[in-house]
Design a protein around this motif. Structure first.
Motif, mmCIF file in Angstrom:
data_model
loop_
_atom_site.group_PDB
_atom_site.id
_atom_site.type_symbol
_atom_site.label_atom_id
_atom_site.label_comp_id
_atom_site.label_asym_id
_atom_site.label_seq_id
_atom_site.Cartn_x
_atom_site.Cartn_y
_atom_site.Cartn_z
ATOM 1 N N SER A 188 0.845 -1.196 0.000
ATOM 2 C CA SER A 188 0.000 0.000 0.000
ATOM 3 C C SER A 188 0.875 1.239 0.000
ATOM 4 N N PRO A 189 1.374 1.663 -1.180
ATOM 5 C CA PRO A 189 2.225 2.862 -1.214
ATOM 6 C C PRO A 189 1.453 4.096 -0.746
ATOM 7 N N GLN A 190 2.103 4.919 0.087
ATOM 8 C CA GLN A 190 1.437 6.090 0.668
ATOM 9 C C GLN A 190 2.119 7.402 0.296
ATOM 10 N N THR A 191 3.434 7.475 0.495
ATOM 11 C CA THR A 191 4.147 8.727 0.280
ATOM 12 C C THR A 191 4.359 8.959 -1.220
ATOM 13 N N SER A 196 5.735 6.802 -6.578
ATOM 14 C CA SER A 196 6.493 6.882 -7.819
ATOM 15 C C SER A 196 7.417 5.691 -8.017
ATOM 16 N N HIS A 197 7.762 5.019 -6.927
ATOM 17 C CA HIS A 197 8.612 3.829 -6.985
ATOM 18 C C HIS A 197 7.933 2.719 -6.207
#
Length: 199
Positions: A188-191, A196-197
């Motif tokens: 779960s990408p947050q920042t 972006s990566h």
């Protein structure tokens, strides 16, 4: 391959090595009958049957020369530069995944060969560089074997776990655990950086 495939014959027209290799590769790629491939190549079915094991032995004999994991610093640097150029991902020494190669149900332990898509297969682990050149192949596990299990129980996984590579890692999908030498996608990408990566 030619030295391994050229043999004396009582006939005046031996099958050229390149035709043997191409015919066997055609047979392996299509999964069709030996007679059909032989007809396309101008080779009889008995000759196809005879050349098949010889070509396979030749390929297996040459495999270590062409499929090599980058344990050395120079080769690691080359592979890392390739991934950096293609995907702007520094430090990557290989991309890993498994694929299922369909087989007929084996006579013994057939259940172990049934994969998650409900057909019999061999689960083949492949690691490649940024140019999609194979640098490791493990093709001995039944289709029901989990990808992460194969990695833990192969020579590359064991050597990486023992610290054979200090400044690089493999990239793999969510079927693998995150380790100091194996990077997997963020669940779960947050920042902004994570978004972006995804690795």
């Amino acid at each position: 391959m030619e030295p391994n495939l050229t043999r004396p014959t009582k006939r005046s027209h031996a099958i050229p090595a390149h035709l043997q290799v191409l015919s066997v590769l055609g047979f392996l790629a299509t999964g069709t009958f030996q007679r059909e491939i032989g007809d396309r190549s101008g080779i009889s079915q008995p000759s196809m049957s005879r050349i098949l094991p010889a070509v396979l032995r030749g390929i297996i004999k040459l495999m270590p020369e062409y499929i090599q994991f980058p344990y050395g610093a120079q080769r690691q640097t080359e592979v890392m530069q390739g991934f950096s150029a293609v995907a702007n991902m520094p430090g990557v020494i290989g991309a890993i995944d498994c694929t299922h190669v369909r087989i007929k149900a084996p006579s013994g332990d057939a259940f172990a060969y049934i994969n998650r898509k409900n057909f019999h297969s061999v689960n083949v682990q492949l690691i490649c560089d940024a140019k999609c050149v194979l640098i490791n192949v493990v093709a001995r596990w039944p289709g029901g074997t989990h990808d992460a299990f194969i990695l833990r129980n192969c020579a590359v996984g064991t050597r990486l776990e023992d610290g054979a590579v200090r400044d690089g890692w493999l990239i793999g999908d969510r079927g693998y655990p995150l380790t100091p030498w194996l990077m997997t996608p963020l669940a779960s990408p947050q920042t902004p950086q994570e978004l972006s990566h995804h690795y």
